[in-house]
Every structure is written in C-alpha cells, then in structure tokens.
Design a protein around this motif. Structure first.
Motif, PDB file in Angstrom:
ATOM      1  N   ARG A  10       0.832  -1.218   0.000  1.00 39.82           N
ATOM      2  CA  ARG A  10       0.000   0.000   0.000  1.00 39.82           C
ATOM      3  C   ARG A  10       0.861   1.261   0.000  1.00 39.82           C
ATOM      4  O   ARG A  10       0.549   2.234  -0.683  1.00 39.82           O
ATOM      5  CB  ARG A  10      -0.937   0.000   1.206  1.00 39.82           C
ATOM      6  CG  ARG A  10      -2.123  -0.901   1.040  1.00 39.82           C
ATOM      7  CD  ARG A  10      -3.102  -0.755   2.197  1.00 39.82           C
ATOM      8  NE  ARG A  10      -4.189  -1.682   2.042  1.00 39.82           N
ATOM      9  CZ  ARG A  10      -4.544  -2.591   2.937  1.00 39.82           C
ATOM     10  NH1 ARG A  10      -3.887  -2.684   4.089  1.00 39.82           N
ATOM     11  NH2 ARG A  10      -5.548  -3.412   2.714  1.00 39.82           N
ATOM     12  N   LEU A  11       1.935   1.252   0.765  1.00 40.64           N
ATOM     13  CA  LEU A  11       2.863   2.382   0.802  1.00 40.64           C
ATOM     14  C   LEU A  11       3.469   2.613  -0.586  1.00 40.64           C
ATOM     15  O   LEU A  11       3.555   3.751  -1.065  1.00 40.64           O
ATOM     16  CB  LEU A  11       3.961   2.117   1.834  1.00 40.64           C
ATOM     17  CG  LEU A  11       4.951   3.226   2.144  1.00 40.64           C
ATOM     18  CD1 LEU A  11       4.257   4.397   2.834  1.00 40.64           C
ATOM     19  CD2 LEU A  11       6.050   2.676   3.065  1.00 40.64           C
ATOM     20  N   ALA A  12       3.856   1.537  -1.245  1.00 35.51           N
ATOM     21  CA  ALA A  12       4.431   1.635  -2.587  1.00 35.51           C
ATOM     22  C   ALA A  12       3.386   2.108  -3.601  1.00 35.51           C
ATOM     23  O   ALA A  12       3.685   2.934  -4.473  1.00 35.51           O
ATOM     24  CB  ALA A  12       5.012   0.286  -3.007  1.00 35.51           C
ATOM     25  N   VAL A  13       2.171   1.592  -3.501  1.00 36.35           N
ATOM     26  CA  VAL A  13       1.083   2.010  -4.399  1.00 36.35           C
ATOM     27  C   VAL A  13       0.819   3.505  -4.233  1.00 36.35           C
ATOM     28  O   VAL A  13       0.681   4.234  -5.221  1.00 36.35           O
ATOM     29  CB  VAL A  13      -0.197   1.177  -4.125  1.00 36.35           C
ATOM     30  CG1 VAL A  13      -1.426   1.827  -4.746  1.00 36.35           C
ATOM     31  CG2 VAL A  13      -0.025  -0.246  -4.629  1.00 36.35           C
ATOM     32  N   GLN A  14       0.747   3.949  -3.000  1.00 32.04           N
ATOM     33  CA  GLN A  14       0.508   5.370  -2.736  1.00 32.04           C
ATOM     34  C   GLN A  14       1.607   6.226  -3.367  1.00 32.04           C
ATOM     35  O   GLN A  14       1.319   7.231  -4.017  1.00 32.04           O
ATOM     36  CB  GLN A  14       0.446   5.613  -1.231  1.00 32.04           C
ATOM     37  CG  GLN A  14       0.238   7.066  -0.867  1.00 32.04           C
ATOM     38  CD  GLN A  14       0.258   7.292   0.638  1.00 32.04           C
ATOM     39  OE1 GLN A  14       0.677   6.439   1.417  1.00 32.04           O
ATOM     40  NE2 GLN A  14      -0.198   8.455   1.057  1.00 32.04           N
ATOM     41  N   TYR A  15       2.847   5.824  -3.209  1.00 28.33           N
ATOM     42  CA  TYR A  15       3.971   6.561  -3.792  1.00 28.33           C
ATOM     43  C   TYR A  15       3.869   6.590  -5.322  1.00 28.33           C
ATOM     44  O   TYR A  15       4.048   7.636  -5.946  1.00 28.33           O
ATOM     45  CB  TYR A  15       5.288   5.926  -3.354  1.00 28.33           C
ATOM     46  CG  TYR A  15       6.507   6.643  -3.870  1.00 28.33           C
ATOM     47  CD1 TYR A  15       6.993   7.771  -3.225  1.00 28.33           C
ATOM     48  CD2 TYR A  15       7.165   6.193  -5.014  1.00 28.33           C
ATOM     49  CE1 TYR A  15       8.110   8.444  -3.702  1.00 28.33           C
ATOM     50  CE2 TYR A  15       8.290   6.856  -5.494  1.00 28.33           C
ATOM     51  CZ  TYR A  15       8.754   7.983  -4.838  1.00 28.33           C
ATOM     52  OH  TYR A  15       9.857   8.640  -5.322  1.00 28.33           O
TER      53      TYR A  15
END
Length: 165
Positions: free
Chosen positions: A104-109
């Motif tokens: 999720r952190l990577a998707v948000q970025y």
C-alpha cells in the motif's frame, strides 16, 4: 512504516531473509545464478541500476529497523506504467500484515508522487500469501501470455496482475 531509497548497506540484512533456494526463486526468479546469495551479489546486481532513471529501489523500515524491500521500474517511455518487483518482507514479520502495508505504501507513492496510471507485477500462483496480498489491495489478474518457470521438478505459473488508478 516509512520508505527510503535503498542503500548498499541494506543488502547485508535483506539477504538474511532468504532462507532457502525456493524462497530465492520465488523472490527473484533467475536473476541470481545460485543460492545462497551474498550481500555482494545483491550489490553487484543493483549497481547496474544506478545510472538508469527508470528504477526506484526502496527499503521500508519502522522504529525497529528494516522490514521490507522492493523495486519499482517504469516499463513505458511516457512513464505512466510502473512495475513492482523483488518485494520481500523480513521473515520474522510475515503473516502480520506487513506485506499489505508495504505494498500500500508503494502504491501510494506510485500513484501520488510518480503519477502513474497503472501498476503491474508478476507473482507465482504457488506463492499463495503474496498472491492473496496483492488481490486484497486491488490488483487484478490480466490475460497475458502464460509464463511458466521450471524449478527442479516443479512448474510454476506466473500470474500477471495490474492495478489501475
């Protein structure tokens, strides 16, 4: 959890998360010649990405230290599609939702900072935990040429997945 650019010194920790050859192949297919890999093997591979502007290599950490690692790379010239790869979580933290948090952190970025329209990834169907993690975040299987990987006497099916903005 926070994300930061990968540092060569991270390799020493990351390679300890790979406990056997099967885990290595599930993580990196055949990017490495043999198991076990060393921090220097990882550094050598990642050094080849240093002068390319389409790779983003990250380490994810929390207050206790490194928890995960992944690569994002643009796969098109207009930089609207990014591919996730080499996603790995510290063995001690698996089955605690760290995988979902990291992805999720990577998707948000990717969506908010890099402004991509699509995120792709490949996962082996027999990597059940990872497959279900990606599905739970919203990744969908897409029709593609069926890719298979031979691991000893097993044949692993690679599933292509996509998440659109």
């Amino acid at each position: 959890m926070l994300r930061r650019p990968y540092k060569y010194c991270d390799a020493k920790t990351i390679v300890t998360w790979i406990k056997d050859e099967r885990s290595l192949r599930l993580w990196s297919v055949d990017f490495y010649d043999s198991y076990p890999i060393t921090e220097y093997d990882m550094i050598k591979l990642y050094h080849s990405y240093d002068n390319q502007d389409n790779y983003y290599v990250f380490t994810v950490y929390d207050e206790k230290g490194l928890v995960s690692h992944l690569i994002m790379r643009f796969i098109d010239n207009d930089k609207s599609i990014i591919r996730f790869g080499f996603i790995i979580i510290d063995n001690k933290l698996r089955s605690r939702n760290y995988g979902k948090q990291v992805v999720r952190l990577a998707v948000q970025y990717a969506f908010e900072f890099l402004k991509v329209k699509k995120i792709t990834l490949g996962v082996f169907k027999n990597n059940v935990t990872a497959y279900h993690c990606y599905k739970s975040i919203g990744f969908k299987e897409v029709d593609s040429e069926k890719e298979y990987y031979q691991y000893h006497d097993e044949t692993w099916k690679c599933v292509e997945m996509i998440l659109k903005r």
